[in-house]
Design a protein around this motif. Structure first.
Motif, short mmCIF file in Angstrom:
data_model
loop_
_atom_site.label_atom_id
_atom_site.label_comp_id
_atom_site.label_asym_id
_atom_site.label_seq_id
_atom_site.Cartn_x
_atom_site.Cartn_y
_atom_site.Cartn_z
N ASP A 160 0.83 -1.20 0.00
CA ASP A 160 0.00 0.00 0.00
C ASP A 160 0.87 1.26 0.00
OD1 ASP A 160 -2.38 -1.45 0.08
OD2 ASP A 160 -2.42 -1.48 2.28
N LYS A 161 1.95 1.23 0.77
CA LYS A 161 2.83 2.38 0.85
C LYS A 161 3.53 2.64 -0.48
CE LYS A 161 3.82 2.53 5.81
NZ LYS A 161 3.64 3.99 5.94
N VAL A 162 3.90 1.56 -1.17
CA VAL A 162 4.53 1.73 -2.49
C VAL A 162 3.50 2.29 -3.47
CG1 VAL A 162 5.51 0.48 -4.45
CG2 VAL A 162 6.30 -0.02 -2.13
N ARG A 163 2.29 1.78 -3.41
CA ARG A 163 1.23 2.36 -4.26
C ARG A 163 1.03 3.83 -3.93
NH1 ARG A 163 -1.44 -2.73 -3.01
NH2 ARG A 163 -1.45 -4.07 -4.87
N GLY A 164 1.18 4.15 -2.64
CA GLY A 164 1.02 5.54 -2.22
C GLY A 164 2.05 6.46 -2.85
N LEU A 165 3.28 5.96 -3.06
CA LEU A 165 4.30 6.76 -3.73
C LEU A 165 3.82 7.17 -5.11
CD1 LEU A 165 7.67 4.88 -3.03
CD2 LEU A 165 6.91 7.03 -2.04
N PHE A 166 3.25 6.21 -5.82
CA PHE A 166 2.78 6.49 -7.17
C PHE A 166 1.56 7.41 -7.15
CE2 PHE A 166 5.49 2.92 -7.84
CZ PHE A 166 5.90 2.97 -9.17
N MET B 2 11.68 1.35 -9.47
CA MET B 2 12.24 2.57 -10.06
C MET B 2 11.91 2.64 -11.55
SD MET B 2 16.13 3.88 -10.57
CE MET B 2 16.20 2.90 -12.08
N LEU B 3 12.02 1.51 -12.25
CA LEU B 3 11.70 1.48 -13.67
C LEU B 3 10.24 1.84 -13.92
CD1 LEU B 3 13.63 -1.74 -14.76
CD2 LEU B 3 14.10 0.59 -15.53
N LEU B 4 9.36 1.34 -13.07
CA LEU B 4 7.94 1.66 -13.20
C LEU B 4 7.68 3.14 -12.94
CD1 LEU B 4 6.36 -1.47 -11.48
CD2 LEU B 4 6.08 -0.80 -13.87
N LEU B 5 8.34 3.69 -11.94
CA LEU B 5 8.13 5.09 -11.61
C LEU B 5 8.67 6.01 -12.70
CD1 LEU B 5 6.96 6.95 -9.46
CD2 LEU B 5 9.20 6.99 -8.36
N ASP B 6 9.87 5.72 -13.18
CA ASP B 6 10.43 6.54 -14.25
C ASP B 6 9.63 6.38 -15.54
OD1 ASP B 6 12.37 7.67 -12.72
OD2 ASP B 6 14.02 6.43 -13.44
N GLY B 7 9.15 5.16 -15.79
CA GLY B 7 8.30 4.95 -16.96
C GLY B 7 7.01 5.73 -16.86
N ALA C 153 -1.78 2.93 -13.02
CA ALA C 153 -1.54 1.59 -13.55
C ALA C 153 -0.16 1.10 -13.14
CB ALA C 153 -1.68 1.59 -15.07
N ALA C 154 0.83 1.98 -13.22
CA ALA C 154 2.19 1.62 -12.81
C ALA C 154 2.24 1.34 -11.32
CB ALA C 154 3.17 2.74 -13.18
N GLY C 155 1.52 2.14 -10.54
CA GLY C 155 1.48 1.94 -9.09
C GLY C 155 0.82 0.63 -8.71
N ALA D 121 3.32 -2.04 -9.39
CA ALA D 121 4.36 -2.00 -8.36
C ALA D 121 3.88 -2.65 -7.08
CB ALA D 121 4.78 -0.55 -8.09
N GLY D 122 2.64 -2.35 -6.68
CA GLY D 122 2.09 -2.96 -5.49
C GLY D 122 1.98 -4.47 -5.62
N THR D 123 1.60 -4.93 -6.80
CA THR D 123 1.50 -6.37 -7.04
C THR D 123 2.87 -7.05 -6.90
OG1 THR D 123 -0.40 -6.06 -8.53
CG2 THR D 123 0.83 -8.13 -8.73
N LEU D 124 3.91 -6.38 -7.41
CA LEU D 124 5.26 -6.94 -7.29
C LEU D 124 5.68 -7.04 -5.82
CD1 LEU D 124 7.10 -5.02 -10.18
CD2 LEU D 124 6.48 -7.45 -10.15
N VAL D 125 5.36 -6.01 -5.05
CA VAL D 125 5.72 -6.02 -3.63
C VAL D 125 4.94 -7.10 -2.89
CG1 VAL D 125 5.68 -4.67 -1.50
CG2 VAL D 125 6.38 -3.58 -3.64
#
Length: 208
Positions: free
Chosen positions: A83-89, A156-161, A177-179, A182-186
């Motif tokens: 959730d926190k990583v999704r929050g970054l996005f 990082m690749l997802l965020l820069d993309g 969508a990227a977020g 990313a959350g799924t990966l985490v």
């Protein structure tokens, strides 16, 4: 450096930051930076040997504040690690939706200097991205994730993309969508951690 000289240097970097970010490094002259900073061209060259050094100083000045912003976004988001990583996005998507947003200053600058890989600003941009990776990797290590280096790189690749596509389409749906990915990966990495035998998580953290 005397306090007055330090203040002048900061004023020059602040002026350069505004101009370089808004207009691009190629379009902005040293004269324009000096004028906006309220100093003479001679004074600017006293603090910086040339435009290349000034561009590098611009990116270096944005390094820690940018990392601090991501850390604040991460801390402010409630919930699980995913959730926190999704929050970054999500927070990034909000920031990138502002009318004055012109993209990631690090990516834009390095793109303008693509034909000069040894440029000090390119090195500054690479160092910033690496620090972001290391920051994320440290967080993942705290949560006992084994493949933290690879996971941090993927995020990082997802965020820069997302930043690149956002600059093209100006549609935060791409950031979301990227977020989500990313959350799924985490979440997947967290499940792999949960499947390890007792004691393995502690050993992974100690070895980081």
């Amino acid at each position: 450096m005397p306090r007055s000289a330090d203040s002048t240097r900061i004023r020059i970097i602040t002026a350069a930051t505004r101009l370089f970010y808004d207009e691009g490094i190629r379009a902005v002259s040293v004269d324009a930076v000096a004028e906006k900073a309220g100093v003479t061209k001679k004074t600017l060259y006293y603090h910086f040997r040339g435009k290349d050094e000034l561009i590098a100083a611009y990116l270096q000045s944005r390094d820690q504040p940018t990392l601090d912003l991501y850390a604040r976004w991460f801390a402010e988001t409630q919930g699980s690690l995913a959730d926190k990583v999704r929050g970054l996005f999500a927070k990034f998507g909000e920031a990138a939706s502002h009318p004055r947003w012109r993209g990631c200053g690090f990516l834009r600058t390095v793109a303008e200097l693509a034909n000069a890989p040894g440029h000090p600003a390119v090195k500054a941009g690479a160092a910033h991205k690496k620090r972001f990776e290391q920051w994320l990797g440290g967080i993942f290590a705290e949560h006992g994730i084994d493949d933290r280096v690879e996971l941090a790189r993927e995020i990082m690749l997802l965020l820069d993309g997302a930043a690149t596509v956002m600059l093209i389409h100006h549609d935060a749906a791409y950031v979301k969508a990227a977020g989500d990915l990313a959350g799924t990966l985490v979440e997947a990495a967290s499940r792999r951690k949960a499947d390890r035998p007792p004691g393995a998580v502690l050993r992974a953290v100690r070895s980081s």
